[in-house]
Design a protein around this motif. Structure first.
Motif, PDB file in Angstrom:
ATOM      1  N   LEU A  24     -21.296   4.864   4.856  1.00 39.27           N
ATOM      2  CA  LEU A  24     -22.168   5.612   5.765  1.00 39.27           C
ATOM      3  C   LEU A  24     -22.466   4.783   7.006  1.00 39.27           C
ATOM      4  O   LEU A  24     -22.315   5.260   8.145  1.00 39.27           O
ATOM      5  N   LYS A  25     -22.905   3.560   6.789  1.00 38.09           N
ATOM      6  CA  LYS A  25     -23.252   2.681   7.900  1.00 38.09           C
ATOM      7  C   LYS A  25     -22.034   2.429   8.785  1.00 38.09           C
ATOM      8  O   LYS A  25     -22.119   2.465  10.027  1.00 38.09           O
ATOM      9  N   SER A  26     -20.886   2.194   8.168  1.00 34.75           N
ATOM     10  CA  SER A  26     -19.664   1.943   8.929  1.00 34.75           C
ATOM     11  C   SER A  26     -19.272   3.163   9.759  1.00 34.75           C
ATOM     12  O   SER A  26     -18.889   3.037  10.930  1.00 34.75           O
ATOM     13  N   SER A  27     -19.379   4.360   9.181  1.00 37.25           N
ATOM     14  CA  SER A  27     -19.003   5.585   9.897  1.00 37.25           C
ATOM     15  C   SER A  27     -19.912   5.827  11.097  1.00 37.25           C
ATOM     16  O   SER A  27     -19.448   6.210  12.179  1.00 37.25           O
ATOM     17  N   GLN A  32     -19.946   5.322  17.252  1.00 33.55           N
ATOM     18  CA  GLN A  32     -20.652   4.997  18.494  1.00 33.55           C
ATOM     19  C   GLN A  32     -19.815   4.172  19.472  1.00 33.55           C
ATOM     20  O   GLN A  32     -20.191   4.036  20.635  1.00 33.55           O
ATOM     21  N   LEU A  33     -18.704   3.619  19.003  1.00 40.09           N
ATOM     22  CA  LEU A  33     -17.914   2.717  19.841  1.00 40.09           C
ATOM     23  C   LEU A  33     -17.116   3.503  20.868  1.00 40.09           C
ATOM     24  O   LEU A  33     -16.117   4.145  20.535  1.00 40.09           O
ATOM     25  N   ALA A  50     -19.735  10.484   7.779  1.00 42.05           N
ATOM     26  CA  ALA A  50     -21.098   9.963   7.694  1.00 42.05           C
ATOM     27  C   ALA A  50     -22.004  10.927   6.920  1.00 42.05           C
ATOM     28  O   ALA A  50     -22.803  10.514   6.069  1.00 42.05           O
ATOM     29  N   LEU A  51     -21.893  12.218   7.198  1.00 45.70           N
ATOM     30  CA  LEU A  51     -22.711  13.206   6.496  1.00 45.70           C
ATOM     31  C   LEU A  51     -22.360  13.256   5.009  1.00 45.70           C
ATOM     32  O   LEU A  51     -23.235  13.427   4.154  1.00 45.70           O
TER      33      LEU A  51
END
Length: 292
Positions: A24-27, A32-33, A50-51
């Protein structure tokens, strides 16, 4: 490799590490990059990933509201504004062509239309009921009651909607069946007769349950019926004013009779829940035939 069920089980068994939270955190961070993802399809995939991982974290009683808020502000909202600016530029060029002039138009970028409501629809589609509850508790006026009714109808068009999602929409935030801006404290105020939106949502909920009854494995549905019963109770407990027209009274009794038969079939393994729901519907049916 963390996405595979086997690898997650191995890692979580051997160390204090939550693979779903890591994904989740990685996605969220990866999406954002700027400049890393050449196509919008890449960002869409990361957004859905992420969802999905947020839902998996939620199954272990973790809301992850902070990361989901970041997904909204840093990814969803930025994307929505970019799309709005692109539409504004296209509209500006079209007006230029129509006027056949080179004079610049001094139009401002339009505001994004209710982007947070669209993000909440994503949360509904992915059954992020803990996140919905967290957000709806913050401000009972946002979203408005009319928007909550739309959310409820939207949720019931999705075959995968879980009762926890419906419960969050009904129990927290604005009352979806009161006028916009009217607080929940006005519960004693009578609603319109049972021709109101409340019955439409109740009917759709029963229809959703009936479809699930025919398509979902029995053990899966049985595990959710207790929560579905709470959803139906919330849709039945509110008092309505009584119609004086006999044809409207008969229509109400017919609707309840049809719903009663469906609920009896679905809750036959849960006689206690079935009895409670039947009693509430019987009371509704009787009250529809009384005069004011």
């Amino acid at each position: 490799f963390l996405a595979t069920k086997e690898m997650r089980s191995i890692i979580q068994a051997d160390m204090e590490f939550d693979a779903d939270y890591a994904m989740l955190k990685s996605s969220v961070y990866d999406a954002q990059l700027e400049g890393l993802h050449p196509s919008s399809a890449d960002i869409d995939l990361l957004y859905k990933c992420a969802l999905t991982y947020a839902r998996r974290c939620q199954e272990r009683c973790q809301s992850q509201s902070l990361l989901l808020d970041q997904l909204y502000t840093k990814v969803f909202l930025r994307r929505a504004r970019d799309q709005q600016r692109a539409r504004d530029r296209q509209r500006k060029e079209a007006v230029k062509d129509f006027l056949s002039t080179s004079d610049p138009l001094t139009t401002k970028d339009s505001d994004v239309s209710e982007p947070f409501e669209l993000f909440l629809e994503s949360a509904i589609a992915f059954n992020l009921h803990r996140y919905l509850a967290d957000k709806l508790k913050v401000n009972e006026d946002v979203p408005a009651s009319s928007t909550k009714r739309r959310f409820l109808s939207f949720a019931l068009t999705l075959e995968a909607t879980r009762p926890e999602t419906m419960l969050s929409l009904l129990a927290f935030g604005s009352d979806p069946f009161l006028p916009d801006g009217e607080p929940r404290e006005s519960q004693k105020r009578m609603e319109k007769p049972w021709s109101s939106e409340r019955f439409e949502v109740f009917k759709k909920a029963v229809e959703h349950l009936e479809r699930s009854y025919h398509s979902a494995p029995s053990h899966t549905l049985d595990s959710q019926l207790e929560i579905w019963a709470e959803v139906l109770k919330l849709l039945l407990v509110r008092r309505e004013s009584v119609s004086k027209k006999r044809n409207e009274q008969l229509a109400v009794k017919t609707r309840y009779l049809e719903a009663s038969k469906v609920i009896s079939r679905i809750f036959y393994r849960h006689p206690g829940l079935n009895a409670q729901l039947q009693a509430l519907m019987a009371e509704k049916s009787k009250s529809s035939c009384r005069t004011q």
